[in-house]
Design an enzyme around this catalytic site. Structure first.
Site, PDB file in Angstrom:
ATOM      1  N   ARG A   1       0.795  -1.841  -0.001  1.00  0.00           N
ATOM      2  CA  ARG A   1       0.168   0.158   0.041  1.00  0.00           C
ATOM      3  C   ARG A   1       0.795   1.431   0.150  1.00  0.00           C
ATOM      4  O   ARG A   1       1.747   1.284   0.859  1.00  0.00           O
ATOM      5  CB  ARG A   1      -0.616  -0.026   0.861  1.00  0.00           C
ATOM      6  CG  ARG A   1      -2.042  -1.135   1.249  1.00  0.00           C
ATOM      7  CD  ARG A   1      -2.850  -1.106   2.273  1.00  0.00           C
ATOM      8  NE  ARG A   1      -3.763  -2.254   1.985  1.00  0.00           N
ATOM      9  CZ  ARG A   1      -4.439  -2.251   3.308  1.00  0.00           C
ATOM     10  NH1 ARG A   1      -4.632  -1.394   4.495  1.00  0.00           N
ATOM     11  NH2 ARG A   1      -5.219  -3.838   2.615  1.00  0.00           N
TER      12      ARG A   1
ATOM     13  N   ARG B   1       2.708   1.377  10.586  1.00  0.00           N
ATOM     14  CA  ARG B   1       2.193   1.701   9.177  1.00  0.00           C
ATOM     15  C   ARG B   1       3.512   1.340   8.151  1.00  0.00           C
ATOM     16  O   ARG B   1       3.868   2.354   8.053  1.00  0.00           O
ATOM     17  CB  ARG B   1       1.395   3.085   8.930  1.00  0.00           C
ATOM     18  CG  ARG B   1       0.650   2.968   6.985  1.00  0.00           C
ATOM     19  CD  ARG B   1      -0.239   4.286   7.649  1.00  0.00           C
ATOM     20  NE  ARG B   1      -1.422   3.673   8.345  1.00  0.00           N
ATOM     21  CZ  ARG B   1      -1.688   5.221   9.058  1.00  0.00           C
ATOM     22  NH1 ARG B   1      -2.540   6.153   7.883  1.00  0.00           N
ATOM     23  NH2 ARG B   1      -2.921   4.780   9.694  1.00  0.00           N
TER      24      ARG B   1
ATOM     25  N   GLU C   1      -5.758  -1.505  14.898  1.00  0.00           N
ATOM     26  CA  GLU C   1      -6.401  -2.128  13.967  1.00  0.00           C
ATOM     27  C   GLU C   1      -5.770  -3.532  13.777  1.00  0.00           C
ATOM     28  O   GLU C   1      -5.129  -3.199  12.779  1.00  0.00           O
ATOM     29  CB  GLU C   1      -7.301  -0.717  13.016  1.00  0.00           C
ATOM     30  CG  GLU C   1      -8.203  -2.077  11.970  1.00  0.00           C
ATOM     31  CD  GLU C   1      -8.211  -0.864  10.704  1.00  0.00           C
ATOM     32  OE1 GLU C   1      -8.643  -0.010  10.343  1.00  0.00           O
ATOM     33  OE2 GLU C   1      -8.837  -2.106   9.656  1.00  0.00           O
TER      34      GLU C   1
ATOM     35  N   SER D   1     -10.831  -6.060   9.205  1.00  0.00           N
ATOM     36  CA  SER D   1     -11.631  -5.233   9.218  1.00  0.00           C
ATOM     37  C   SER D   1     -12.705  -6.456   8.602  1.00  0.00           C
ATOM     38  O   SER D   1     -11.878  -7.015   7.638  1.00  0.00           O
ATOM     39  CB  SER D   1     -10.868  -3.874   8.427  1.00  0.00           C
ATOM     40  OG  SER D   1     -11.962  -2.897   8.133  1.00  0.00           O
TER      41      SER D   1
ATOM     42  N   ARG E   1       0.878  -5.478  13.509  1.00  0.00           N
ATOM     43  CA  ARG E   1      -0.127  -4.261  14.387  1.00  0.00           C
ATOM     44  C   ARG E   1      -0.083  -6.193  15.517  1.00  0.00           C
ATOM     45  O   ARG E   1       0.089  -5.529  16.415  1.00  0.00           O
ATOM     46  CB  ARG E   1      -1.059  -3.815  13.890  1.00  0.00           C
ATOM     47  CG  ARG E   1      -0.646  -2.154  13.363  1.00  0.00           C
ATOM     48  CD  ARG E   1      -1.720  -2.058  13.116  1.00  0.00           C
ATOM     49  NE  ARG E   1      -1.732  -0.868  12.055  1.00  0.00           N
ATOM     50  CZ  ARG E   1      -3.007  -0.474  11.302  1.00  0.00           C
ATOM     51  NH1 ARG E   1      -3.649  -1.029  11.493  1.00  0.00           N
ATOM     52  NH2 ARG E   1      -2.414   0.614  10.284  1.00  0.00           N
TER      53      ARG E   1
END
Length: 409
Positions: free
Chosen positions: A250, A265, A337, A340, A378
């Site tokens: 990403r 991230r 997070e 999802s 994470r």
RNA sequence: GGAGAGGUGCCGGAGCGGUCGAACGGGCUCGCCUGGAAAGCGAGUGUGCCGUGAAAACGGUACCGAGGGUUCUAAUCCCUCCCUCUCCGCCA
């Protein structure tokens, strides 16, 4: 539609009217075109018959008459393709409509805490994972920057081993819970990127290989969901559950500061993804079981977490309903997070022409869902912090020990 | 990377300018036959879009790898691209 869009925070809902307007014109043109074609087809057929009967003059006469019909068809075809593109461009910009059970809200403050598990530690002595990892030489961000760029770390020694252990643990768990393991391509073409909705919504987040027209996958969701693109599935075959481990790329343009520190991230990370293809009436319950499964992974790793039910304004373009699982990071004193879980309804299926045949033999769109199970960085961050001892050791969660062969690192 | 062959319906496989949405075979569904089954017999068996209809359905149109072109007419001819197979080269 408009209410749903507004709830998602779209200020401009006129696209809906524009689509209807364009569609009206498009339909008119289609009808006109089909009629003109029918006429031409009839003539051509007749000419064929006349030729076969040797009536050349009559055939010639008819051929001379076909001119304007051809012109009309060509003109209408051009009009039609323009109208279709205009309509579809608008259509692709219209987000999915939230489910009625989703709380209406404008941003992250309106998300609802659906569930919490475990005791988030507030002890001060724990090092953030980046400090511990640097001290132990487990993660090499600097060499990652040298070799590739920021956000592309090296994991070394026991940390590389931990990564591999997590991947195997997640895949094995998924397999035990009925998910078929898939190893997909890491690049996809444009049709696939559009099929799951990355195009046009999140086009900028993908790395591209322009020379070959490929996109580096931002998640396994893209290749795995597109696995069945343009297919008609049999109803008996539903539901279908897949799991896949892949790296994810990403671009994450414009992200800086403590939000992106350490493993928070990255431009490249590892993730085990879960994808479901289900009967439309089952997607609500399938979302709940997907969520519960993802939650069970954090529980097995003894990592405190909370589950958020995302509000309309914070859930994204493609979903009808979404849960975020956030793991507690005691070294940073914040939630991260790690999964999802989303229901897309028929949104992706429509783009992919992905259908099933119902009881009456009619084709209907399937519903697609997916969730992370789980994203690694994470989780790793939280393991390093949550299971850290005051001596600076990390106690390895029991479920991972068979994969690592050690109880601590 | 080089040379050649090919991509047709659920599958195999014909067709190579008109009457082709597509022969034939297999599969599948329904029916007949049977105590039941097999065999056999008969019928059916694609998708998208537009229109009419409450619906069932019907009419039209498009689709023979994808996109362009030639032609009154294209699965059939031409061009570009993608994919598959065979041989050679290279290679984890």
């Amino acid at each position: 539609m408009k209410q749903g869009m507004a709830n998602k925070g779209e200020k401009e809902t006129s696209a809906v009217d524009l689509v209807l307007e364009k569609d009206e014109q498009w339909r008119k043109t289609v009808t006109e075109l089909d009629l003109t074609r029918a006429e031409g087809n009839k003539k051509a057929k007749l000419i064929g018959q006349l030729m076969a009967q040797g009536k050349k003059e009559e055939a010639q006469k008819l051929i001379r008459e076909t001119g304007q019909g051809k012109e009309t068809v060509k003109k209408l075809e051009e009009q039609l393709s323009v109208l279709q593109k205009e309509r579809d461009d608008l259509l692709y910009q219209i987000p999915n409509v939230p489910d009625a059970s989703v709380p209406v809200g404008t941003g992250s403050d309106d998300n609802v805490v659906f569930k919490t598990w475990g005791e988030p530690s507030t002890e001060e002595w724990r090092l953030p994972h980046w400090d511990l990892a640097a001290e132990k030489g487990w993660i090499d961000f600097d060499r990652g920057s040298k070799v590739t760029g920021a956000g592309f770390p090296f994991y070394t020694g026991p940390m590389a081993r931990l990564q591999r252990a997590l991947i195997n643990f997640f895949l094995d768990e998924a397999a035990e819970n009925g998910y078929t393991e898939i190893q997909p391509p890491y690049f996809v073409n444009e049709d696939s990127a559009r099929g799951t909705g990355q195009i046009p919504d999140k086009e900028d987040m993908m790395y591209t290989i322009p020379r070959d027209g490929f996109f580096a996958i931002p998640t396994a969701e893209v290749p795995v969901t597109n696995f069945h693109r343009d297919e008609i599935l049999s109803m008996d075959g539903l539901p279908i559950y897949y799991t896949a481990y892949t790296p994810c790329w990403r671009r994450e343009a414009g992200s800086y500061g403590k939000e992106v520190r350490g493993l928070n991230r990255l431009h490249q990370f590892d993730k085990v993804e879960l994808v479901k293809f289900v009967h439309p009436e089952k997607s609500d319950e399938e979302l709940e079981s997907l969520r519960e499964y993802a939650e069970s992974l954090l529980e097995k790793l003894s990592l405190p977490y909370r589950t958020l039910l995302m509000c309309t304004g914070d859930m994204g373009f493609t979903q009808t309903k979404k849960y975020d699982l956030e793991v507690w990071s005691p070294g940073q004193q914040r939630w991260l997070e790690v999964s999802s879980c989303s229901n897309f309804g028929s949104f992706q299926a429509r783009r992919m022409q992905l259908r099933y045949r119902n009881e009456k033999g009619k084709t209907e769109m399937v519903h697609t869902l997916n969730g992370s199970g789980l994203a690694l960085p994470r989780v790793v961050a939280s393991i390093l912090e949550t299971h850290q001892t005051e001596a600076g050791e990390v106690i390895i969660p029991k479920v991972l020990r068979p994969y690592i062969g050690k109880a601590q690192m």
